[in-house]
Design a protein around this motif. Structure first.
Motif, PDB file in Angstrom:
ATOM      1  N   LEU A 169       0.839  -1.190   0.000  1.00 31.22           N
ATOM      2  CA  LEU A 169       0.000   0.000   0.000  1.00 31.22           C
ATOM      3  C   LEU A 169       0.876   1.241   0.000  1.00 31.22           C
ATOM      4  O   LEU A 169       1.939   1.261   0.605  1.00 31.22           O
ATOM      5  CB  LEU A 169      -0.878   0.046   1.255  1.00 31.22           C
ATOM      6  CG  LEU A 169      -2.087  -0.876   1.375  1.00 31.22           C
ATOM      7  CD1 LEU A 169      -2.774  -0.627   2.714  1.00 31.22           C
ATOM      8  CD2 LEU A 169      -3.063  -0.681   0.233  1.00 31.22           C
ATOM      9  N   LYS A 170       0.387   2.273  -0.685  1.00 27.65           N
ATOM     10  CA  LYS A 170       0.997   3.590  -0.556  1.00 27.65           C
ATOM     11  C   LYS A 170       0.139   4.383   0.419  1.00 27.65           C
ATOM     12  O   LYS A 170      -1.064   4.548   0.215  1.00 27.65           O
ATOM     13  CB  LYS A 170       1.068   4.302  -1.907  1.00 27.65           C
ATOM     14  CG  LYS A 170       1.760   5.663  -1.824  1.00 27.65           C
ATOM     15  CD  LYS A 170       1.920   6.290  -3.208  1.00 27.65           C
ATOM     16  CE  LYS A 170       2.680   7.612  -3.122  1.00 27.65           C
ATOM     17  NZ  LYS A 170       2.866   8.231  -4.466  1.00 27.65           N
ATOM     18  N   ALA A 231      -2.040   8.029  -3.285  1.00 28.17           N
ATOM     19  CA  ALA A 231      -1.952   7.044  -2.209  1.00 28.17           C
ATOM     20  C   ALA A 231      -3.256   6.263  -2.086  1.00 28.17           C
ATOM     21  O   ALA A 231      -4.325   6.707  -2.510  1.00 28.17           O
ATOM     22  CB  ALA A 231      -1.630   7.739  -0.892  1.00 28.17           C
ATOM     23  N   HIS A 232      -3.146   5.081  -1.474  1.00 26.23           N
ATOM     24  CA  HIS A 232      -4.322   4.232  -1.272  1.00 26.23           C
ATOM     25  C   HIS A 232      -5.152   4.665  -0.064  1.00 26.23           C
ATOM     26  O   HIS A 232      -6.355   4.411  -0.006  1.00 26.23           O
ATOM     27  CB  HIS A 232      -3.894   2.777  -1.076  1.00 26.23           C
ATOM     28  CG  HIS A 232      -3.233   2.169  -2.266  1.00 26.23           C
ATOM     29  ND1 HIS A 232      -1.868   1.995  -2.361  1.00 26.23           N
ATOM     30  CD2 HIS A 232      -3.754   1.702  -3.427  1.00 26.23           C
ATOM     31  CE1 HIS A 232      -1.565   1.433  -3.526  1.00 26.23           C
ATOM     32  NE2 HIS A 232      -2.691   1.256  -4.189  1.00 26.23           N
ATOM     33  N   VAL A 233      -4.504   5.297   0.910  1.00 27.81           N
ATOM     34  CA  VAL A 233      -5.202   5.693   2.131  1.00 27.81           C
ATOM     35  C   VAL A 233      -4.344   6.714   2.875  1.00 27.81           C
ATOM     36  O   VAL A 233      -3.115   6.748   2.710  1.00 27.81           O
ATOM     37  CB  VAL A 233      -5.484   4.462   3.027  1.00 27.81           C
ATOM     38  CG1 VAL A 233      -4.193   3.844   3.559  1.00 27.81           C
ATOM     39  CG2 VAL A 233      -6.437   4.774   4.172  1.00 27.81           C
ATOM     40  N   GLY A 234      -4.988   7.541   3.686  1.00 29.33           N
ATOM     41  CA  GLY A 234      -4.270   8.481   4.529  1.00 29.33           C
ATOM     42  C   GLY A 234      -4.595   8.243   5.989  1.00 29.33           C
ATOM     43  O   GLY A 234      -5.757   7.996   6.335  1.00 29.33           O
ATOM     44  N   PRO A 249      -8.687   7.453  -0.858  1.00 29.45           N
ATOM     45  CA  PRO A 249      -7.802   7.884  -1.940  1.00 29.45           C
ATOM     46  C   PRO A 249      -8.243   9.193  -2.594  1.00 29.45           C
ATOM     47  O   PRO A 249      -7.415   9.912  -3.169  1.00 29.45           O
ATOM     48  CB  PRO A 249      -7.868   6.721  -2.930  1.00 29.45           C
ATOM     49  CG  PRO A 249      -8.191   5.530  -2.092  1.00 29.45           C
ATOM     50  CD  PRO A 249      -9.124   6.049  -1.027  1.00 29.45           C
ATOM     51  N   GLU A 250      -9.533   9.485  -2.498  1.00 28.17           N
ATOM     52  CA  GLU A 250     -10.049  10.731  -3.060  1.00 28.17           C
ATOM     53  C   GLU A 250      -9.941  11.894  -2.071  1.00 28.17           C
ATOM     54  O   GLU A 250     -10.344  13.016  -2.386  1.00 28.17           O
ATOM     55  CB  GLU A 250     -11.516  10.551  -3.467  1.00 28.17           C
ATOM     56  CG  GLU A 250     -11.731   9.540  -4.582  1.00 28.17           C
ATOM     57  CD  GLU A 250     -11.572   8.101  -4.122  1.00 28.17           C
ATOM     58  OE1 GLU A 250     -11.107   7.257  -4.918  1.00 28.17           O
ATOM     59  OE2 GLU A 250     -11.911   7.808  -2.944  1.00 28.17           O
ATOM     60  N   GLY A 251      -9.429  11.619  -0.876  1.00 28.53           N
ATOM     61  CA  GLY A 251      -9.246  12.669   0.118  1.00 28.53           C
ATOM     62  C   GLY A 251     -10.470  12.942   0.969  1.00 28.53           C
ATOM     63  O   GLY A 251     -10.548  13.982   1.623  1.00 28.53           O
ATOM     64  N   ALA A 342      -4.382   1.526  12.693  1.00 30.91           N
ATOM     65  CA  ALA A 342      -3.988   1.799  11.310  1.00 30.91           C
ATOM     66  C   ALA A 342      -3.442   0.542  10.651  1.00 30.91           C
ATOM     67  O   ALA A 342      -3.738   0.263   9.475  1.00 30.91           O
ATOM     68  CB  ALA A 342      -2.944   2.917  11.277  1.00 30.91           C
ATOM     69  N   ALA A 343      -2.654  -0.228  11.399  1.00 32.73           N
ATOM     70  CA  ALA A 343      -2.109  -1.472  10.856  1.00 32.73           C
ATOM     71  C   ALA A 343      -3.221  -2.478  10.559  1.00 32.73           C
ATOM     72  O   ALA A 343      -3.201  -3.156   9.525  1.00 32.73           O
ATOM     73  CB  ALA A 343      -1.099  -2.065  11.833  1.00 32.73           C
ATOM     74  N   ARG A 344      -4.207  -2.573  11.456  1.00 28.46           N
ATOM     75  CA  ARG A 344      -5.329  -3.492  11.218  1.00 28.46           C
ATOM     76  C   ARG A 344      -6.137  -3.060   9.999  1.00 28.46           C
ATOM     77  O   ARG A 344      -6.594  -3.908   9.209  1.00 28.46           O
ATOM     78  CB  ARG A 344      -6.233  -3.532  12.456  1.00 28.46           C
ATOM     79  CG  ARG A 344      -5.683  -4.324  13.624  1.00 28.46           C
ATOM     80  CD  ARG A 344      -5.735  -5.842  13.421  1.00 28.46           C
ATOM     81  NE  ARG A 344      -7.051  -6.397  13.530  1.00 28.46           N
ATOM     82  CZ  ARG A 344      -7.479  -7.107  14.583  1.00 28.46           C
ATOM     83  NH1 ARG A 344      -6.698  -7.299  15.633  1.00 28.46           N
ATOM     84  NH2 ARG A 344      -8.696  -7.633  14.582  1.00 28.46           N
ATOM     85  N   LEU A 345      -6.322  -1.743   9.815  1.00 25.52           N
ATOM     86  CA  LEU A 345      -7.048  -1.272   8.648  1.00 25.52           C
ATOM     87  C   LEU A 345      -6.269  -1.591   7.372  1.00 25.52           C
ATOM     88  O   LEU A 345      -6.848  -2.023   6.368  1.00 25.52           O
ATOM     89  CB  LEU A 345      -7.315   0.226   8.748  1.00 25.52           C
ATOM     90  CG  LEU A 345      -8.074   0.843   7.578  1.00 25.52           C
ATOM     91  CD1 LEU A 345      -9.424   0.166   7.365  1.00 25.52           C
ATOM     92  CD2 LEU A 345      -8.264   2.345   7.777  1.00 25.52           C
ATOM     93  N   ALA A 346      -4.959  -1.395   7.387  1.00 29.84           N
ATOM     94  CA  ALA A 346      -4.136  -1.742   6.229  1.00 29.84           C
ATOM     95  C   ALA A 346      -4.268  -3.225   5.898  1.00 29.84           C
ATOM     96  O   ALA A 346      -4.362  -3.608   4.721  1.00 29.84           O
ATOM     97  CB  ALA A 346      -2.678  -1.375   6.494  1.00 29.84           C
TER      98      ALA A 346
END
Length: 460
Positions: A169-170, A231-234, A249-251, A342-346
């Motif tokens: 992921l980015k 990016a894929h997620v922020g 990704p769309e902000g 955040a890691a679980r969401l990734a």
């Protein structure tokens, strides 16, 4: 002359105040004496101590250490770390005893204390009891030591051993110049992500934006960077790294109650029938999604310490609240940890054959408001809510929840009014299937609230 501890700094979830205005070195050392005495009475011999990146942190940390040592406790000094690292150290090194010197998401001139004793995060009477203990001089004396202890590497390794990403992921990581900057980018890189850093240098002045991801304006830089970089997620973290914000990704922000749907579905895939706990400010869609996934939803009081206590009492695998605190007891320790969340969401995003955009777009949604506030004088919100509670008959046709304020759920939406536990104000939130439903529910609440206090100015 005996030092006076101002009553106003003892809050429901923590101790907090403006540094230099009744909250500074003498007060923190005194609270350390009281906390250490409480811990010693419960059989503790050592306690973990950490701080966030605020400019007042080093001197307040020294004051807390001095107070704790004066009771005979050995202090394990973690230095500047995110709050979840303090919780991790308390769970793995000190039998659940820890203190974090942190102002969390508050302005730079604030600081505070989050405290654990015997695995319990102190709240309510347990916090005000420290003030009584000091005033009554019920203090233990001893000569404790203090030593530096590094646990961040162990913490990172523990998460990396638990999380598995199926593809790269980015991600953009906005730490808001808070304490999460010391670890969050490194964690995500170790998990295999391409990481774009945004405001990850720890700076207690918070020069770029306020470190509170629950407010849309604080996600603006992250949203632009995610959309611009592809990016894929922020990910956005608050000042001490225990609250998470997410953008698509769309902000576009993905609010915590919708993230809880993803987390609940994932947990329930391994723990069918389990209880999922969330606070009264969360979407009605969340309870529906938990039931659809085979789980048992439970609405609970707002507050990280209160949700942690409920999680522990019910042995639930997951809890979360609208402010962005997430508590995983499945595969983790049950404390609020934005880095781990955040890691679980990734992990969830990479396990899905759909793109992150498609995953987020498919989440059930509704028309809703952010948290709305009605500012009042000290004591007024409680009086207002007492009067409003006597008028709940005016919410005819609604299912009422009164564990924390008054929440009225109708067939097509809901409204909530409750006392804030951090400021003298009322907190409101509304949700409905469509705009007409939202306006109708707000009109009902307006009628009831104006009946309680004619002329009250409402932000809706």
């Amino acid at each position: 002359m005996t030092l006076e501890l101002p009553e106003t700094i003892f809050r429901t979830y923590d101790v907090r105040g403006v540094v230099g205005e009744g909250f500074d070195v003498p007060q923190v050392e005194a609270i350390g004496r009281a906390l250490g005495s409480e811990a010693r009475e419960r059989g503790a011999t050592r306690i973990a101590l950490g701080r966030d990146g605020r400019l007042s942190g080093p001197r307040l940390m020294d004051a807390m250490a001095a107070g704790l040592q004066a009771t005979g406790l050995e202090v394990l000094d973690l230095g500047c770390v995110p709050t979840p690292v303090l919780y991790f150290a308390a769970h793995t090194r000190t039998d659940g005893n820890g203190v974090m010197v942190t102002g969390s998401h508050n302005p730079p001139d604030y600081n505070g204390l989050k405290m654990m004793v015997g695995g319990e995060t102190l709240s309510g009477d347990a916090i005000t009891g420290l003030r009584r203990r000091f005033r009554e001089n019920r203090l233990t004396s001893g000569r404790g030591g203090r030593r530096d202890v590094a646990v961040s590497e162990e913490y990172l390794q523990r998460i990396v051993s638990d999380i598995s990403l199926r593809r790269r992921l980015k991600v953009v990581v906005d730490c808001g110049n808070g304490a999460a900057g010391v670890l969050a980018p490194e964690l995500l890189r170790r998990l295999g992500c391409e990481v774009v850093e945004l405001f990850c240098e720890v700076d207690g002045r918070f020069p770029n934006h306020h470190p509170d991801p629950s407010q849309p304006e604080n996600l603006a830089d992250l949203a632009r960077t995610v959309a611009r970089s592809g990016a894929h997620v922020g990910f956005a973290f608050d000042g001490d790294g225990d609250r998470l914000g997410v953008v698509t990704p769309e902000g576009k922000p993905v609010w915590p109650d919708r993230l809880m749907i993803l987390f609940a579905r994932d947990v329930l895939s391994r723990r069918p029938g389990a209880k999922i706990i969330y606070d009264v400010k969360c979407s009605g869609r969340l309870g529906d999604a938990v039931r659809a996934a085979g789980g048992t939803p439970e609405m609970w009081l707002t507050g990280h310490s209160l949700l942690k206590a409920r999680l522990k009492a019910t042995a639930a695998p997951l809890a979360g609240e609208m402010s962005g605190h997430f508590f995983f007891a499945e595969r983790w320790y049950g404390f609020d940890d934005a880095l781990y969340a955040a890691a679980r969401l990734a992990e969830i995003l990479t396990a899905d054959i759909r793109s992150p955009s498609e995953v987020f777009a498919a989440l059930p949604d509704a028309i809703n408001t952010p948290e709305l506030r009605v500012e009042m004088a000290e004591g007024e919100p409680q009086c207002f809510m007492e009067a409003l509670s006597a008028r709940t008959g005016m919410f005819a046709g609604a299912q009422l929840t009164t564990i924390d304020g008054v929440r009225a759920d109708f067939a097509d939406g809901w409204g909530l009014v409750r006392c804030s536990n951090t400021t003298p104000s009322l907190v409101l939130r509304f949700e409905a299937d469509d705009a007409s439903g939202l306006h109708r529910i707000q009109a009902r609440f307006r009628q009831v609230m104006q009946d309680v206090q004619p002329g009250i100015e409402l932000p809706f």
